[in-house]
Scaffold this active site. Structure first.
Site, PDB file in Angstrom:
ATOM      1  N   ARG A  80       0.850  -1.185   0.000  1.00 39.74           N
ATOM      2  CA  ARG A  80       0.000   0.000   0.000  1.00 39.74           C
ATOM      3  C   ARG A  80       0.889   1.240   0.000  1.00 39.74           C
ATOM      4  O   ARG A  80       1.771   1.365   0.841  1.00 39.74           O
ATOM      5  CB  ARG A  80      -0.914  -0.014   1.236  1.00 39.74           C
ATOM      6  CG  ARG A  80      -1.713   1.258   1.379  1.00 39.74           C
ATOM      7  CD  ARG A  80      -2.661   1.258   2.574  1.00 39.74           C
ATOM      8  NE  ARG A  80      -3.276   2.569   2.648  1.00 39.74           N
ATOM      9  CZ  ARG A  80      -3.231   3.389   3.695  1.00 39.74           C
ATOM     10  NH1 ARG A  80      -2.620   3.029   4.810  1.00 39.74           N
ATOM     11  NH2 ARG A  80      -3.794   4.576   3.644  1.00 39.74           N
ATOM     12  N   HIS A 124      -3.176  10.938   0.989  1.00 38.20           N
ATOM     13  CA  HIS A 124      -2.617  10.741   2.326  1.00 38.20           C
ATOM     14  C   HIS A 124      -2.038  12.089   2.781  1.00 38.20           C
ATOM     15  O   HIS A 124      -0.837  12.224   3.014  1.00 38.20           O
ATOM     16  CB  HIS A 124      -1.572   9.624   2.305  1.00 38.20           C
ATOM     17  CG  HIS A 124      -1.313   8.976   3.641  1.00 38.20           C
ATOM     18  ND1 HIS A 124      -1.389   7.616   3.847  1.00 38.20           N
ATOM     19  CD2 HIS A 124      -0.974   9.502   4.837  1.00 38.20           C
ATOM     20  CE1 HIS A 124      -1.091   7.327   5.108  1.00 38.20           C
ATOM     21  NE2 HIS A 124      -0.844   8.459   5.731  1.00 38.20           N
ATOM     22  N   GLU A 170      -7.437   8.356   6.649  1.00 34.86           N
ATOM     23  CA  GLU A 170      -7.624   8.948   7.976  1.00 34.86           C
ATOM     24  C   GLU A 170      -8.114  10.387   7.928  1.00 34.86           C
ATOM     25  O   GLU A 170      -7.525  11.269   8.556  1.00 34.86           O
ATOM     26  CB  GLU A 170      -6.328   8.853   8.794  1.00 34.86           C
ATOM     27  CG  GLU A 170      -5.925   7.441   9.101  1.00 34.86           C
ATOM     28  CD  GLU A 170      -4.831   7.342  10.167  1.00 34.86           C
ATOM     29  OE1 GLU A 170      -4.372   8.384  10.654  1.00 34.86           O
ATOM     30  OE2 GLU A 170      -4.463   6.208  10.521  1.00 34.86           O
ATOM     31  N   ASN A 299      -7.216   1.454   9.891  1.00 41.93           N
ATOM     32  CA  ASN A 299      -5.899   1.710  10.463  1.00 41.93           C
ATOM     33  C   ASN A 299      -6.049   1.565  11.965  1.00 41.93           C
ATOM     34  O   ASN A 299      -6.723   2.378  12.607  1.00 41.93           O
ATOM     35  CB  ASN A 299      -5.419   3.123  10.130  1.00 41.93           C
ATOM     36  CG  ASN A 299      -5.124   3.301   8.641  1.00 41.93           C
ATOM     37  OD1 ASN A 299      -5.254   2.366   7.850  1.00 41.93           O
ATOM     38  ND2 ASN A 299      -4.728   4.497   8.262  1.00 41.93           N
ATOM     39  N   TYR A 301      -4.215   1.107  15.673  1.00 43.51           N
ATOM     40  CA  TYR A 301      -3.010   1.152  16.510  1.00 43.51           C
ATOM     41  C   TYR A 301      -3.312   0.885  17.980  1.00 43.51           C
ATOM     42  O   TYR A 301      -2.541   0.231  18.657  1.00 43.51           O
ATOM     43  CB  TYR A 301      -2.307   2.514  16.365  1.00 43.51           C
ATOM     44  CG  TYR A 301      -1.690   2.694  14.986  1.00 43.51           C
ATOM     45  CD1 TYR A 301      -0.409   2.236  14.717  1.00 43.51           C
ATOM     46  CD2 TYR A 301      -2.404   3.281  13.953  1.00 43.51           C
ATOM     47  CE1 TYR A 301       0.160   2.366  13.458  1.00 43.51           C
ATOM     48  CE2 TYR A 301      -1.848   3.417  12.690  1.00 43.51           C
ATOM     49  CZ  TYR A 301      -0.569   2.958  12.448  1.00 43.51           C
ATOM     50  OH  TYR A 301      -0.015   3.083  11.189  1.00 43.51           O
ATOM     51  N   GLU A 378      -3.435  -0.333   7.975  1.00 47.63           N
ATOM     52  CA  GLU A 378      -2.261   0.020   8.793  1.00 47.63           C
ATOM     53  C   GLU A 378      -2.375  -0.650  10.152  1.00 47.63           C
ATOM     54  O   GLU A 378      -3.464  -0.697  10.735  1.00 47.63           O
ATOM     55  CB  GLU A 378      -2.139   1.534   9.045  1.00 47.63           C
ATOM     56  CG  GLU A 378      -1.700   2.332   7.852  1.00 47.63           C
ATOM     57  CD  GLU A 378      -1.586   3.828   8.153  1.00 47.63           C
ATOM     58  OE1 GLU A 378      -1.291   4.208   9.301  1.00 47.63           O
ATOM     59  OE2 GLU A 378      -1.810   4.608   7.204  1.00 47.63           O
TER      60      GLU A 378
HETATM   61  C1  BG6 Z   1      -1.458   7.042  10.764  1.00 52.64           C
HETATM   62  C2  BG6 Z   1      -1.018   7.560   9.444  1.00 52.64           C
HETATM   63  O1  BG6 Z   1      -1.954   8.131  11.494  1.00 52.64           O
HETATM   64  O2  BG6 Z   1      -0.557   6.441  11.618  1.00 52.64           O
HETATM   65  C3  BG6 Z   1       0.441   7.291   9.141  1.00 52.64           C
HETATM   66  O3  BG6 Z   1      -1.856   7.175   8.391  1.00 52.64           O
HETATM   67  C4  BG6 Z   1       1.249   7.453  10.399  1.00 52.64           C
HETATM   68  O4  BG6 Z   1       0.811   8.144   8.100  1.00 52.64           O
HETATM   69  C5  BG6 Z   1       0.821   6.359  11.354  1.00 52.64           C
HETATM   70  O5  BG6 Z   1       2.639   7.434  10.224  1.00 52.64           O
HETATM   71  C6  BG6 Z   1       1.555   6.374  12.664  1.00 52.64           C
HETATM   72  O6  BG6 Z   1       1.425   7.606  13.282  1.00 52.64           O
HETATM   73  P1  BG6 Z   1       2.699   8.373  13.810  1.00 52.64           P
HETATM   74  O7  BG6 Z   1       2.175   9.656  14.320  1.00 52.64           O
HETATM   75  O8  BG6 Z   1       3.300   7.525  14.869  1.00 52.64           O
HETATM   76  O9  BG6 Z   1       3.596   8.529  12.623  1.00 52.64           O
END
Ligand code: BG6
Length: 477
Positions: A80, A124, A170, A299, A301, A378
């Site tokens: 991607r 992006h 995002e 995405n 995290y 992501e």
């Molecule tokens: C997302 C984005 O917010 O998370 C990425 O789509 C980004 O571009 C990733 O790098 C991780 O966030 P960060 O702030 O740790 O770079």
């Protein structure tokens, strides 16, 4: 539900990795490219970690063949990446820049030659600066036509080669930073303008999905959403209500607009009352319903945990951009919700909760509510990595993170979720927008820091781990 026996991953599961143009390409003023809002913003004093910017980034623009060769060695099934709008239209519209198209064509052809499925992100965050200057970018409806023209150019050029497309990356995170926190360009802090710009972005998203159907009838398109599922801090009714508020204001506000073509009711009622609701013109909601996605890009995290927040309480706060653990303040909207640390979860050095079960919950919530296929576009761990003697980078913490999250994908599929693939963030180390080069995500270490470096590529331990995962079809976790 604790499963002991897992179904295998499907044969055509897209084992992938991801990147974004501004974070990897560099060559910010080469090949006829115009400036983006990030080219300007990062050069204003005090905006990014130690003033880092993407002028060179990790020099992917000049190392496409080398980087794709590493992907092939890893056995990647999908990559991607994003296209930089000002590489294609240097001032946002007008004459198309053939050199820009040719660059992405080289990348796509190299991927296809190795059997790697390209997943193309249309946007992006690197808006042409010219459109910001001319009419305020996302704050003006003129952007809808300009964005459509740019996207159709890519559909026409690459529609026969690229099957998977991401519309906006995002929108929720980017515009919240841009118009509420003031931490992304154009660095505004105004909730009314935030909701207005965000509404226009929904219209642009729907318009380019509608156009996609005509130009790429056999492709799949959807937005990538930064989904941080909400948890209540406790079963106290006040915390439960804060959790409901957070889910509706920070998640369903976007996902319902994308997938149902309407805004969630309680949030809309609140914003009408506060005078912050976006202006919805006749035809807007009809357009949203004509431009719903084929799948949702997720995405993921971390999860966020919410508690009651009285009127006059905690307001929106900026995130940790230094990697000093424990420096993230509580953040929220008075009267609705505020974040609080989850005592059950470990965090990264940037205070991001590590929660693979949260990913399973995320996938199930979205799949149940929207009945669409999902793709993890992501997921990854940003950490300090160290290049050691003999060109070794040992990142067992990253392997642990990725392993537990891939398992969560498997569990979610067992729960009935249709998951097209998993793109780890990121393939090589990248520039983290506000955190500089020290917050690393890649399978491939890039020898550079805030000051510069040789840009040499070094495979991390996680590179070898992921290669085996892919080779075994997800059996060798
Ligand atoms: C997302 C984005 O917010 O998370 C990425 O789509 C980004 O571009 C990733 O790098 C991780 O966030 P960060 O702030 O740790 O770079």
């Amino acid at each position: 539900m604790h499963h002991h026996k897992f179904n295998d991953f499907p044969k055509d599961f897209l084992w992938g990795a991801a990147s974004a143009a501004y974070q990897v390409e560099g060559a910010w003023d080469e090949g006829g490219k115009g400036p983006s809002v990030w080219d300007s913003f990062t050069k204003l004093p005090g905006k990014t970690f130690q003033g880092s910017n993407g002028d060179v980034a990790v020099d992917h623009y000049h190392r496409v063949e080398e980087d794709v060769a590493l992907m092939a060695e890893m056995g990647l099934k999908a990559y991607r990446f994003s296209v930089s709008w000002p590489r294609i239209y240097p001032t946002g519209r007008g004459e198309v820049n053939e050199a820009g198209l040719a660059f992405y064509e080289r990348l796509i052809d190299a991927l296809l030659a190795h059997g790697i499925e390209p997943v193309l992100t249309l946007y992006h965050w690197d808006l042409p600066q010219a459109l910001q200057d001319e009419y305020g970018g996302w704050e003006d409806r003129r952007i809808i036509d300009d964005f459509e023209r740019y996207c159709v150019t890519l559909y026409q050029r690459f529609g026969a080669k690229v099957k998977y497309w991401v519309s906006l990356n995002e929108q929720n995170y980017n515009l919240t930073n841009a118009y509420q926190l003031g931490t992304h360009p154009p660095a505004v802090q105004d909730r009314k303008r935030f909701f207005a710009a965000n509404h226009i972005a929904f219209l642009a998203n729907a318009r380019v999905i509608k156009a996609f159907r005509e130009h790429v009838p056999n492709g799949l398109i959807g937005p990538s959403f930064a989904y941080s599922p909400a948890y209540p801090a406790s079963c106290a009714p006040g915390d439960m209500l804060a959790f409901e508020n957070a889910e509706e204001f920070t998640n369903y506000w976007w996902l319902d607009a994308y997938c149902f073509g309407r805004y969630p009711q309680a949030a809309l009622a609140y914003l009408k009352e506060s005078g912050e609701a976006p202006e919805i013109l006749p035809g807007d909601l009809a357009l949203l319903r004509e431009g719903t996605p084929d799948y949702i890009g997720v995405n993921y995290y971390y999860t966020l945990t919410y508690t009651d927040n009285p009127l006059g309480g905690q307001t929106m706060q900026r995130i940790n951009t230094t990697g000093q653990k424990g420096t993230t303040p509580s953040s929220g909207v008075p009267g609705l919700y505020r974040t609080t640390p989850n005592p059950h979860l470990e965090t990264s050095n940037w205070d991001w909760a590590i929660d693979p079960t949260g990913m399973r919950i995320a996938l199930r919530r979205l799949s149940s509510r929207y009945a669409l296929p999902l793709m993890i576009t992501e997921n990854g761990l940003g950490e300090f990595d160290k290049l050691e003697a003999g060109d070794k980078v040992q990142d067992p913490y990253r392997i642990d993170y990725l392993r537990s999250h891939v398992k969560a994908c498997q569990e979610a599929m067992q729960d009935g979720v249709e998951l097209l693939g998993y793109c780890a963030w990121s393939f090589t180390d990248i520039l983290s927008w506000l955190n500089g080069y020290q917050k690393r995500y890649g399978f491939v270490y890039v020898d550079r820091d805030e000051q510069g470096g040789s840009l040499r590529r070094v495979k991390k331990e996680s590179f070898h781990w992921y290669r085996q995962v892919i080779a075994s079809g997800g059996k060798a976790l």
